[in-house]
Design an enzyme around this catalytic site. Sequence first.
Site, PDB file in Angstrom:
ATOM      1  CG  ASP A 179      -1.680   1.251   1.625  1.00  0.00           C
ATOM      2  OD1 ASP A 179      -1.622   2.153   0.527  1.00  0.00           O
ATOM      3  OD2 ASP A 179      -2.420   1.287   2.480  1.00  0.00           O
TER       4      ASP A 179
ATOM      5  CG  ASP B 223      -5.699   3.500  -0.204  1.00  0.00           C
ATOM      6  OD1 ASP B 223      -4.833   2.560  -0.201  1.00  0.00           O
ATOM      7  OD2 ASP B 223      -6.310   3.787  -1.262  1.00  0.00           O
TER       8      ASP B 223
ATOM      9  CG  ASP C 258      -5.451 -12.703 -14.219  1.00  0.00           C
ATOM     10  OD1 ASP C 258      -6.226 -13.021 -14.985  1.00  0.00           O
ATOM     11  OD2 ASP C 258      -5.351 -12.887 -13.082  1.00  0.00           O
TER      12      ASP C 258
ATOM     13  CG  ASP D  66     -10.077 -15.536 -15.179  1.00  0.00           C
ATOM     14  OD1 ASP D  66      -9.543 -15.838 -13.915  1.00  0.00           O
ATOM     15  OD2 ASP D  66     -11.271 -15.159 -15.192  1.00  0.00           O
TER      16      ASP D  66
ATOM     17  CD  GLU E 226      -8.058 -20.115 -13.481  1.00  0.00           C
ATOM     18  OE1 GLU E 226      -8.499 -20.258 -12.314  1.00  0.00           O
ATOM     19  OE2 GLU E 226      -9.023 -19.311 -14.146  1.00  0.00           O
TER      20      GLU E 226
ATOM     21  CG  HIS F 182      -6.009 -15.599  -7.003  1.00  0.00           C
ATOM     22  ND1 HIS F 182      -5.237 -15.725  -7.919  1.00  0.00           N
ATOM     23  CD2 HIS F 182      -7.059 -15.025  -7.614  1.00  0.00           C
ATOM     24  CE1 HIS F 182      -6.042 -15.972  -8.951  1.00  0.00           C
ATOM     25  NE2 HIS F 182      -7.276 -15.290  -8.789  1.00  0.00           N
ATOM     26  CG  ASP F 183      -8.804 -18.460  -7.630  1.00  0.00           C
ATOM     27  OD1 ASP F 183      -9.269 -17.457  -6.998  1.00  0.00           O
ATOM     28  OD2 ASP F 183      -8.381 -18.667  -8.728  1.00  0.00           O
TER      29      ASP F 183
HETATM   30  C1  GLC Z   1     -10.538 -17.264 -11.973  1.00  0.00           C
HETATM   31  C2  GLC Z   1      -9.838 -16.542 -10.960  1.00  0.00           C
HETATM   32  C3  GLC Z   1     -10.664 -16.245  -9.835  1.00  0.00           C
HETATM   33  C4  GLC Z   1     -11.953 -15.657 -10.313  1.00  0.00           C
HETATM   34  C5  GLC Z   1     -12.667 -16.636 -11.389  1.00  0.00           C
HETATM   35  C6  GLC Z   1     -13.730 -15.390 -12.295  1.00  0.00           C
HETATM   36  O1  GLC Z   1     -10.731 -18.520 -11.577  1.00  0.00           O
HETATM   37  O2  GLC Z   1      -8.691 -17.125 -10.572  1.00  0.00           O
HETATM   38  O3  GLC Z   1     -10.024 -15.589  -8.605  1.00  0.00           O
HETATM   39  O4  GLC Z   1     -12.963 -15.517  -9.326  1.00  0.00           O
HETATM   40  O5  GLC Z   1     -11.811 -16.726 -12.420  1.00  0.00           O
HETATM   41  O6  GLC Z   1     -13.056 -14.562 -12.832  1.00  0.00           O
END
Ligand code: GLC
Length: 583
Positions: A22, A26, A99, A208, A287, A347-348
């Site tokens: 950050d 904020d 992304d 994605d 992905e 992140h998932d």
């Molecule tokens: C992918 C992303 C995930 C997102 C989903 C919808 O799986 O990694 O974080 O919620 O797509 O865009």
Amino acid sequence: MTPLKWWQTAVFYQIYPRSFADGNGDGIGDFKGIIEKLDYLKDLGVDALWLSPHYPSPNWDCGYDISDYCNVAPEYGTLDDFKTFLAESHKRGIRVILDLVLNHTSDEHPWFLESKSSRDNPKADWYVWLDSPLPAGEGTGVRVPPNNWQSCFDGDAWTYVPERGQYYYHYFMKQQPDLNWRNPEVKQAMWNVVRFWLDLGVDGFRLDAIGTIYEDPNLTPHNVPMNLAQLRRASELAHTPAEKKQIEKYWYDMFKHQWGGPGLHDLMKELRAILDEYDGDRMLVGEDDNIDYMGNGDDELHLVFNFPLMRTERITPDHIRRNQKERLSRLEALPIKGWACNTLGNHDTSRLFTRYGDRQHDSSLARLHAALVLTLKGTPFLYNGEEIGMTDLIITDPSKLRDTMAIWYYHSLVNDLGVDPAEAALRAGEMSRDKNRTPMQWNNAPNGGFSPPGVQTWLPVNPNYKEGINVRDQLHNPNSLLNYYKHLLRVRRNTPALMEGEYVPLHPRAKDYFAFLRQTSAQTVLVILNFSSRKLELSFSRTAALKDKSLRLLFSSAIHSRTDLSPKALSLGAFEVLIAEAK
Ligand code: GLC
């Protein structure tokens, strides 16, 4: 051998912009913060960054619901800040991939606002619109969605829009309407987006959720006797192997018609052709774990993730060997050999330290897993924070959850399934992706140094920053996980066989350890990962490539008194990682 491309030798590092640094105080990460940390990343030794979405978004899905593809979210900065970030990264020899969310936009994207306004506007056919199939519903006041498909995030996959008297389809949340990729105008609009960023100089894209771009044109209904919330709940309550197997089948059956519809190969080829017009070997990583999306090996995606490696409760030598055999043989069978790509977290998913730990040897296991990803054949992807051993933080107060999917699940549990609110809160916290998205822990100061003291951060900071899980403390501690990653990354960079070499599994029946060679014509490297708490005495005297050779120690997680070792009698400590070069 043809020289490898940059994306084959690079180690990628995923930055989750909201939680990385950050810079303006904020409580939300931003480009100013990222730019300030580029020297840290350079010093860590990574070569490329994958930036999770940085575009303007109403943030129902934390940036994966994009309302403007050619700009920067105001909370992250401006387009100029992005350009500075890109230039500063490149100056340090660090590449950047973005992304790219193709399947859906935000429901606040101007394309969707126009599309939903009437049945005959210029963008009327840009999304997937359908009538209710049962005219009998008319006049009765009962509306029925086109079929029983579910959104993988929040219940029905169809949402009704009165202006059109029709439903739109969304594989993800209702705030994420699916684009209609059968419409050539949609393609053109998105290809313009791709060119916009390539023209600015980005090095590629992480694509994605590509599998969800085309669904079954016949709209075949699923046959699972429950809806999404019920299935999630049933998954939590399944304990026996038979129950778990049944649930797995249900998950597959529920969504199988919404995935992998015809058309994706052609689409990926079109996209690839655009990248290939540019210089600099721009790249695409999908992905998806489906190797088919690499086409002939050189005409669709450059990489797909080896997700099957991480789809297990525990990483064992057997699991890794099976996985490598399957993946590498498939990649090699492509007309133009494909390149592997390994990761153990993003992140998932639950953070690797938590997910693959055993609560007894977590630190040792984290070191083993890092070594695994950095020594297997293929391009490694690391997730920000794993290098300091960040752990999941389960948020048990539903009002503090930010992951919409978890908030929805909490309400379904309490209101539809009659689950006790305290248990529902725990379940929602556990399944929420917030747990693995908490702010990066930079030092042992309030807010972990992510934001200034007293600032409310967008997600709570994990208080374990006070226990040494922060960058600054670990930089000063030679035995820290961070210094371990740095060391390993350096060894990798200086050892061509670890980047380019073939993978040769050794001792295929070993249960406690995973041993393999990485081999080029000029170099043979032995890697041994001891997954057990036992000491090992191993001999590789029957391994032809090591016969009559000695071993020069390149790296070990333990202390060895000598750097020249014999392959005939190698001693390894509990959970030791050993990397040595045959001489
Ligand atoms: C992918 C992303 C995930 C997102 C989903 C919808 O799986 O990694 O974080 O919620 O797509 O865009």
